[in-house]
Design an enzyme around this catalytic site. Structure first.
Site, PDB file in Angstrom:
ATOM      1  N   ARG A 251       0.882  -1.184   0.000  1.00 46.77           N
ATOM      2  CA  ARG A 251       0.000   0.000   0.000  1.00 46.77           C
ATOM      3  C   ARG A 251       0.903   1.212   0.000  1.00 46.77           C
ATOM      4  NH1 ARG A 251      -5.480   1.696   3.107  1.00 46.77           N
ATOM      5  NH2 ARG A 251      -6.211   0.246   1.534  1.00 46.77           N
TER       6      ARG A 251
ATOM      7  N   HIS B 253      -6.985   0.906  -6.967  1.00 46.99           N
ATOM      8  CA  HIS B 253      -7.296   0.102  -5.775  1.00 46.99           C
ATOM      9  C   HIS B 253      -8.029  -1.171  -6.269  1.00 46.99           C
ATOM     10  CE1 HIS B 253      -7.841  -1.024  -1.746  1.00 46.99           C
ATOM     11  NE2 HIS B 253      -8.654  -0.086  -1.298  1.00 46.99           N
TER      12      HIS B 253
ATOM     13  N   GLN C 122     -10.178  -3.597  -3.981  1.00 50.46           N
ATOM     14  CA  GLN C 122     -11.467  -3.001  -3.637  1.00 50.46           C
ATOM     15  C   GLN C 122     -12.464  -3.184  -4.788  1.00 50.46           C
ATOM     16  OE1 GLN C 122     -12.304  -1.245  -0.628  1.00 50.46           O
ATOM     17  NE2 GLN C 122     -14.305  -1.633  -1.506  1.00 50.46           N
TER      18      GLN C 122
ATOM     19  N   ASP D  49     -16.946   7.792  -2.896  1.00 53.34           N
ATOM     20  CA  ASP D  49     -15.738   7.616  -2.074  1.00 53.34           C
ATOM     21  C   ASP D  49     -15.355   8.998  -1.545  1.00 53.34           C
ATOM     22  OD1 ASP D  49     -13.382   6.706  -0.908  1.00 53.34           O
ATOM     23  OD2 ASP D  49     -12.253   6.607  -2.793  1.00 53.34           O
TER      24      ASP D  49
ATOM     25  N   CYS E  81     -16.514   2.458  -0.452  1.00 53.11           N
ATOM     26  CA  CYS E  81     -15.428   1.538  -0.096  1.00 53.11           C
ATOM     27  C   CYS E  81     -15.032   1.637   1.374  1.00 53.11           C
ATOM     28  CB  CYS E  81     -14.218   1.802  -0.982  1.00 53.11           C
ATOM     29  SG  CYS E  81     -13.609   3.475  -0.844  1.00 53.11           S
TER      30      CYS E  81
ATOM     31  N   ARG F  76     -14.219  -8.188   0.810  1.00 51.13           N
ATOM     32  CA  ARG F  76     -12.776  -8.020   0.630  1.00 51.13           C
ATOM     33  C   ARG F  76     -12.060  -9.292   1.087  1.00 51.13           C
ATOM     34  NH1 ARG F  76     -10.493  -2.874   0.617  1.00 51.13           N
ATOM     35  NH2 ARG F  76      -8.607  -4.056   0.225  1.00 51.13           N
TER      36      ARG F  76
HETATM   37  N1   CP Z   1     -11.508   0.331   1.656  1.00 53.92           N
HETATM   38  C1   CP Z   1     -10.274   0.184   2.166  1.00 53.92           C
HETATM   39  O1   CP Z   1      -9.318  -0.139   1.464  1.00 53.92           O
HETATM   40  O2   CP Z   1     -10.184   0.415   3.493  1.00 53.92           O
HETATM   41  P1   CP Z   1      -8.839   0.587   4.347  1.00 53.92           P
HETATM   42  O3   CP Z   1      -8.197   1.860   3.854  1.00 53.92           O
HETATM   43  O4   CP Z   1      -9.307   0.680   5.765  1.00 53.92           O
HETATM   44  O5   CP Z   1      -7.959  -0.587   4.094  1.00 53.92           O
HETATM   45  N1  NVA Z   2      -9.643   6.979  -2.233  1.00 52.18           N
HETATM   46  C1  NVA Z   2      -9.340   6.582  -0.885  1.00 52.18           C
HETATM   47  C2  NVA Z   2      -9.649   5.117  -0.705  1.00 52.18           C
HETATM   48  C3  NVA Z   2      -9.429   4.590   0.675  1.00 52.18           C
HETATM   49  C4  NVA Z   2      -9.711   3.116   0.785  1.00 52.18           C
HETATM   50  C5  NVA Z   2      -7.903   6.881  -0.554  1.00 52.18           C
HETATM   51  O1  NVA Z   2      -7.038   6.621  -1.401  1.00 52.18           O
HETATM   52  O2  NVA Z   2      -7.630   7.376   0.529  1.00 52.18           O
END
Ligand code: CP
Ligand code: NVA
Length: 304
Positions: free
Chosen positions: A101, A128, A131, A223, A263, A291
């Site tokens: 990540r 992502h 997701q 989102d 999400c 997930r």
């Molecule tokens: N939706 C999602 O990826 O959540 P987190 O950022 O909590 O992992």
């Molecule tokens: N668009 C958001 C998604 C979080 C799961 C971010 O990148 O912070």
């Protein structure tokens, strides 16, 4: 050759179907294949916070008989303490797969290039995929089909939106995206998704009016307006996005039984109202749950 999971762009519709069929089996019985990844170790290299991604990957690995090691921002200090290519080659000597990540998407690409083991994109500023794939699974589960349905995404053309575009296109789900001017999804992703959708008799359209985009939609998705790493843009973004809130007047323009998706994490009364996220047709926690099941299928596909 080792396989990675970096973008839904790299999957065929058949790959996606196979993942979903395996997911169905895993979801029905959480102890199914409980030793299939026995002795395997998954490293989670996270430069950003997480609830769902971290916990679902860790629990998923445990349920399949494997182990995980969480490496937060302080441990590896990716690219600062040592270059990504060295982290990739070192971890390849110890563990069996990496979930990364990160911020810049090129970090995921570089990690995959130098690692001898599968690399999974656990979110970058650009995509992502875990997701979006889980979300399409959730829609299929709820609606029993994908073809002919319309998903309307309202808000920021961000990482989640880009991956949903690929996922919709690949599975023949129609998609509308409504964004303020200047916050469109990635231009190449949009063009490519349109092309793929067309070949599947589906269509993808960009709107600047949320009202037009959600008309007759079967699914409404939003989102956050301020993604991780964009905190400095908070005030300007709140202004730009204020007419793109998923609220009850917008929901009324969609189909009566339209599903509400997010999400998570959600910022209540910013991109979505409390009333809409708590409504009976909101499936945000089904999304979160799936997930786990979908990622277990991905882990089996990559590690077996
Ligand atoms: N939706 C999602 O990826 O959540 P987190 O950022 O909590 O992992
Ligand atoms: N668009 C958001 C998604 C979080 C799961 C971010 O990148 O912070």
């Amino acid at each position: 050759m080792k396989k990675d999971f970096i973008s839904i762009k790299d999957l065929t519709e058949k790959d996606i179907q196979e993942i979903f069929i395996l997911t169905d089996r895993l979801k029905k019985d959480k102890l199914k294949f409980r030793n299939i990844l026995k002795g395997k170790v998954l490293a989670l290299v996270f430069q950003k916070p997480s609830n769902r991604t971290r916990v679902s990957f860790e629990v998923g690995m445990y349920q399949l008989g494997g182990y995980t090691i969480y490496l937060g921002p302080q441990e590896i200090n990716l690219g600062v303490r040592e270059p990504i290519k060295d982290v990739a080659r070192t971890l390849s000597r110890y563990v069996d797969a990496i979930v990364l990540r990160t911020f810049a998407h090129k970090n995921v690409v570089e990690m995959a290039e130098y690692a001898d083991i599968p690399v999974i994109n656990g979110l970058s500023d650009f995509l992502h995929p875990c997701q979006a794939l889980s979300d399409i699974y959730t829609i299929r589960e709820k609606k029993k089909t994908l073809k002919g349905l319309l998903l309307a995404f309202v808000g920021d053309g961000n990482n989640v939106c880009n991956s949903l575009l690929y996922a919709s296109a690949k599975t023949g789900l129609n998609m509308h995206v409504a964004v303020p001017l200047g916050y469109e999804p990635d231009k190449n992703v949009l063009e490519e998704a349109k092309r793929i959708a067309h070949s599947k008799n589906a269509s993808i359209k960009l709107f600047y009016s949320p009202e037009k985009a959600v008309k007759n939609a079967d699914i409404l998705y939003t989102d956050v307006w301020i993604s991780m790493g964009q905190e400095k843009e908070k005030e300007i973004r709140k202004k730009r996005f204020k007419n793109f809130q998923l609220n009850s007047s917008l929901v009324r323009l969609a189909k009566k039984d339209a599903l509400i998706m997010h999400c998570l994490p959600a910022h209540r009364n910013e991109e979505i109202t409390e009333e809409v996220i708590e409504a009976k047709n909101s499936i945000v926690f089904e999304q979160a749950e799936n997930r786990l099941h979908v990622q277990k299928a991905i882990l089996i596909k990559l590690l077996r």
